[in-house]
Motif scaffolding. Structure first.
Motif, PDB file in Angstrom:
ATOM      1  N   GLU A   1      35.537  42.282  33.434  1.00 59.83           N
ATOM      2  CA  GLU A   1      36.724  43.109  33.196  1.00 59.83           C
ATOM      3  C   GLU A   1      37.759  42.900  34.298  1.00 59.83           C
ATOM      4  N   LEU A   2      37.310  42.831  35.541  1.00 52.82           N
ATOM      5  CA  LEU A   2      38.238  42.636  36.660  1.00 52.82           C
ATOM      6  C   LEU A   2      38.918  41.273  36.590  1.00 52.82           C
ATOM      7  N   ALA A   3      38.176  40.251  36.198  1.00 51.55           N
ATOM      8  CA  ALA A   3      38.775  38.924  36.062  1.00 51.55           C
ATOM      9  C   ALA A   3      39.854  38.927  34.988  1.00 51.55           C
ATOM     10  N   ALA A   4      39.615  39.685  33.918  1.00 53.03           N
ATOM     11  CA  ALA A   4      40.579  39.733  32.812  1.00 53.03           C
ATOM     12  C   ALA A   4      41.797  40.575  33.142  1.00 53.03           C
ATOM     13  N   GLU A   5      41.639  41.586  34.003  1.00 51.29           N
ATOM     14  CA  GLU A   5      42.718  42.534  34.279  1.00 51.29           C
ATOM     15  C   GLU A   5      43.561  42.164  35.501  1.00 51.29           C
ATOM     16  N   THR A   6      43.229  41.087  36.187  1.00 52.64           N
ATOM     17  CA  THR A   6      43.964  40.703  37.388  1.00 52.64           C
ATOM     18  C   THR A   6      44.668  39.370  37.186  1.00 52.64           C
ATOM     19  N   GLY A   7      45.716  39.163  37.969  1.00 57.07           N
ATOM     20  CA  GLY A   7      46.506  37.949  37.837  1.00 57.07           C
ATOM     21  C   GLY A   7      45.849  36.731  38.459  1.00 57.07           C
ATOM     22  N   PRO A   8      46.416  35.550  38.228  1.00 55.71           N
ATOM     23  CA  PRO A   8      45.806  34.290  38.677  1.00 55.71           C
ATOM     24  C   PRO A   8      45.798  34.092  40.186  1.00 55.71           C
ATOM     25  N   ASP A   9      46.515  34.945  40.925  1.00 60.08           N
ATOM     26  CA  ASP A   9      46.526  34.814  42.385  1.00 60.08           C
ATOM     27  C   ASP A   9      45.735  35.915  43.084  1.00 60.08           C
ATOM     28  N   VAL A  10      45.010  36.736  42.321  1.00 62.69           N
ATOM     29  CA  VAL A  10      44.278  37.863  42.890  1.00 62.69           C
ATOM     30  C   VAL A  10      42.790  37.531  42.967  1.00 62.69           C
ATOM     31  N   VAL A  11      42.243  37.565  44.183  1.00 63.63           N
ATOM     32  CA  VAL A  11      40.820  37.326  44.379  1.00 63.63           C
ATOM     33  C   VAL A  11      40.064  38.636  44.204  1.00 63.63           C
ATOM     34  N   VAL A  12      38.930  38.562  43.510  1.00 61.72           N
ATOM     35  CA  VAL A  12      38.052  39.712  43.315  1.00 61.72           C
ATOM     36  C   VAL A  12      36.773  39.456  44.110  1.00 61.72           C
ATOM     37  N   ALA A  13      36.509  40.311  45.088  1.00 61.68           N
ATOM     38  CA  ALA A  13      35.338  40.138  45.961  1.00 61.68           C
ATOM     39  C   ALA A  13      34.321  41.232  45.687  1.00 61.68           C
ATOM     40  N   SER A  14      33.078  40.832  45.543  1.00 61.01           N
ATOM     41  CA  SER A  14      32.000  41.787  45.295  1.00 61.01           C
ATOM     42  C   SER A  14      31.271  42.123  46.587  1.00 61.01           C
ATOM     43  N   SER A  15      30.978  43.409  46.761  1.00 63.87           N
ATOM     44  CA  SER A  15      30.241  43.885  47.934  1.00 63.87           C
ATOM     45  C   SER A  15      28.731  43.789  47.744  1.00 63.87           C
ATOM     46  N   THR A  16      28.283  43.071  46.731  1.00 67.35           N
ATOM     47  CA  THR A  16      26.850  42.996  46.439  1.00 67.35           C
ATOM     48  C   THR A  16      26.015  42.747  47.683  1.00 67.35           C
ATOM     49  N   SER A  17      24.843  43.350  47.722  1.00 70.73           N
ATOM     50  CA  SER A  17      23.946  43.184  48.870  1.00 70.73           C
ATOM     51  C   SER A  17      23.076  41.942  48.755  1.00 70.73           C
ATOM     52  N   GLY A  18      22.975  41.364  47.536  1.00 72.09           N
ATOM     53  CA  GLY A  18      22.056  40.240  47.422  1.00 72.09           C
ATOM     54  C   GLY A  18      22.243  39.331  46.233  1.00 72.09           C
ATOM     55  N   PHE A  19      22.982  39.760  45.179  1.00 69.39           N
ATOM     56  CA  PHE A  19      23.127  38.922  43.999  1.00 69.39           C
ATOM     57  C   PHE A  19      24.038  37.727  44.285  1.00 69.39           C
ATOM     58  N   PRO A  20      23.666  36.519  43.901  1.00 65.86           N
ATOM     59  CA  PRO A  20      24.586  35.381  43.994  1.00 65.86           C
ATOM     60  C   PRO A  20      25.717  35.538  42.982  1.00 65.86           C
ATOM     61  N   MET A  21      26.907  35.083  43.339  1.00 61.93           N
ATOM     62  CA  MET A  21      28.027  35.192  42.408  1.00 61.93           C
ATOM     63  C   MET A  21      27.796  34.366  41.154  1.00 61.93           C
ATOM     64  N   THR A  22      27.060  33.273  41.254  1.00 57.86           N
ATOM     65  CA  THR A  22      26.750  32.487  40.060  1.00 57.86           C
ATOM     66  C   THR A  22      26.080  33.347  39.000  1.00 57.86           C
ATOM     67  N   ASP A  23      25.196  34.255  39.417  1.00 58.44           N
ATOM     68  CA  ASP A  23      24.493  35.133  38.475  1.00 58.44           C
ATOM     69  C   ASP A  23      25.389  36.260  37.971  1.00 58.44           C
ATOM     70  N   MET A  24      26.343  36.700  38.806  1.00 58.67           N
ATOM     71  CA  MET A  24      27.178  37.846  38.419  1.00 58.67           C
ATOM     72  C   MET A  24      28.373  37.457  37.562  1.00 58.67           C
ATOM     73  N   ALA A  25      28.814  36.201  37.639  1.00 61.95           N
ATOM     74  CA  ALA A  25      30.050  35.791  36.973  1.00 61.95           C
ATOM     75  C   ALA A  25      29.839  35.249  35.572  1.00 61.95           C
ATOM     76  N   THR A  26      28.641  35.376  35.030  1.00 60.70           N
ATOM     77  CA  THR A  26      28.315  34.730  33.754  1.00 60.70           C
ATOM     78  C   THR A  26      29.170  35.200  32.589  1.00 60.70           C
ATOM     79  N   ASP A  27      29.627  36.444  32.606  1.00 51.23           N
ATOM     80  CA  ASP A  27      30.365  36.991  31.465  1.00 51.23           C
ATOM     81  C   ASP A  27      31.875  36.904  31.641  1.00 51.23           C
ATOM     82  N   ALA A  28      32.344  36.435  32.772  1.00 51.98           N
ATOM     83  CA  ALA A  28      33.777  36.393  33.045  1.00 51.98           C
ATOM     84  C   ALA A  28      34.433  35.213  32.340  1.00 51.98           C
ATOM     85  N   GLY A  29      35.564  35.474  31.709  1.00 50.33           N
ATOM     86  CA  GLY A  29      36.308  34.380  31.095  1.00 50.33           C
ATOM     87  C   GLY A  29      36.813  33.406  32.142  1.00 50.33           C
ATOM     88  N   ASP A  30      37.279  33.941  33.271  1.00 51.73           N
ATOM     89  CA  ASP A  30      37.730  33.128  34.391  1.00 51.73           C
ATOM     90  C   ASP A  30      36.946  33.552  35.627  1.00 51.73           C
TER      91      ASP A  30
END
Length: 329
Positions: A116-145
């Motif tokens: 949802e955050l990837a879809a709602e933000t512009g192409p120059d906005v970075v979205v950073a996760s505060s996750t304690s242990g999940f790799p981003m590869t595992d978390m980004a699976t559903d993101a269009g971008d």
């Protein structure tokens, strides 16, 4: 390093110094701590959290953290009232130049929210996760971008502890990882920009190793929780604020430094001092440790490092004693 997605940075990407508004998505302990920190750095914060009492809880955390942040030094324009709480994610990220996601450690939730955050933000906005242990590869699976999704792992509380570990996933664009690291540094954080994904990152893996060994010792009746805590607070923990474990062992080798320490104490890696299995101390590993210690030492002679450590330990001991005394009735 994992192959990363995306191409170059968007054309006309503004400098991180121009970012004046941050969106904090999730206002629990970590998210609220981030909000307090960003406010103290003179940024405006737009927040969202699904809890009905999120706004009230968030403002309580900010108010509680403000005296400590004031003592550390507020940036120009710092204002705890520059905080707004919004009913939807889309409203919260509107106008934000950087997004800090701090939702609970639930992989399905992270995937949905980051998409949802990837879809709602512009192409120059970075979205950073505060996750304690999940790799981003595992978390980004559903993101269009997924190119703008990175990990920005803080240590609790984010308003006091300076460390942030930054790392991308397979779909993260290199420019997004670099921009997140640059933004955190600009905001006053100490940043480790990791070269590759690693579950738990660096600091949590080290912290977890101590924690698991502590649980083993308590379960086996080998030590009490109080003894374990004191073994750190009155022992190696006093050295770590200035010299981490690697540079500490470099000093343990005397004039011979890390090389002498490894040659002399290397056999103890096979001793039953921990439940962790030690890696084989190969010549390559020995050389990497020696070279790394030299980098950390920065070319300073051993006597200078020892004097620095001694001054720091004295300062830490006095500061801790003063803090404990101040808290006693």
């Amino acid at each position: 390093m994992a192959e990363r997605g995306g191409t170059g940075a968007p054309a006309g990407l503004p400098p991180v110094s121009s970012i004046g508004t941050v969106a904090c998505i999730g206002a629990g302990v970590i998210g609220a701590g981030w909000a307090a920190y960003y406010l103290a750095r003179g940024l405006r914060v737009r927040a969202w959290d699904p809890a009905p009492d999120a706004a009230e809880r968030l403002r309580r955390v900010v108010d509680a953290a403000w005296p400590a942040l004031t003592e550390l030094g507020l940036a120009d324009g710092a204002d705890r009232d520059a905080l707004t709480v919004h009913p939807t994610v889309a409203e919260a990220v509107a106008g934000a130049g950087f997004v800090q996601e701090s939702a609970p450690e639930d992989l399905a939730l992270k995937r949905s929210l980051l998409a949802e955050l990837a879809a709602e933000t512009g192409p120059d906005v970075v979205v950073a996760s505060s996750t304690s242990g999940f790799p981003m590869t595992d978390m980004a699976t559903d993101a269009g971008d997924g190119s703008r999704l990175v990990v920005g792992h803080p240590f609790n509380p984010p308003y006091l502890i300076p460390l942030v570990e930054v790392v991308g996933g397979e779909r993260s664009a290199p420019w997004a990882v670099a921009r997140a690291a640059e933004f955190y540094r600009h905001a006053g954080k100490s940043v480790i920009e990791m070269e590759r994904e690693l579950p738990g990152f660096i600091a949590n893996r080290l912290q977890e190793a101590i924690w698991r060994e502590a649980l083993h010792m308590v379960a086996a009746g080998e030590a009490t929780p109080e003894e374990i805590d004191r073994s750190i607070t009155d022992g190696p923990g006093l050295r770590w604020p200035v010299h981490g474990p690697c540079l500490t062992f470099h000093l343990a080798g005397g004039e011979g430094g890390m090389a002498h320490m490894l040659d002399h104490f290397g056999p103890s890696l096979k001793a039953p001092w921990t439940r962790l299995d030690a890696p084989e101390l190969t010549p390559a590993l020995r050389d990497d440790m020696v070279a790394g210690a030299e980098v950390s030492a920065g070319g300073r002679p051993m006597a200078e490092l020892v004097a620095e450590r001694d001054r720091a330990v004295i300062a830490v001991r006095r500061a801790v004693e003063a803090a404990r005394a101040a808290g006693r009735p």
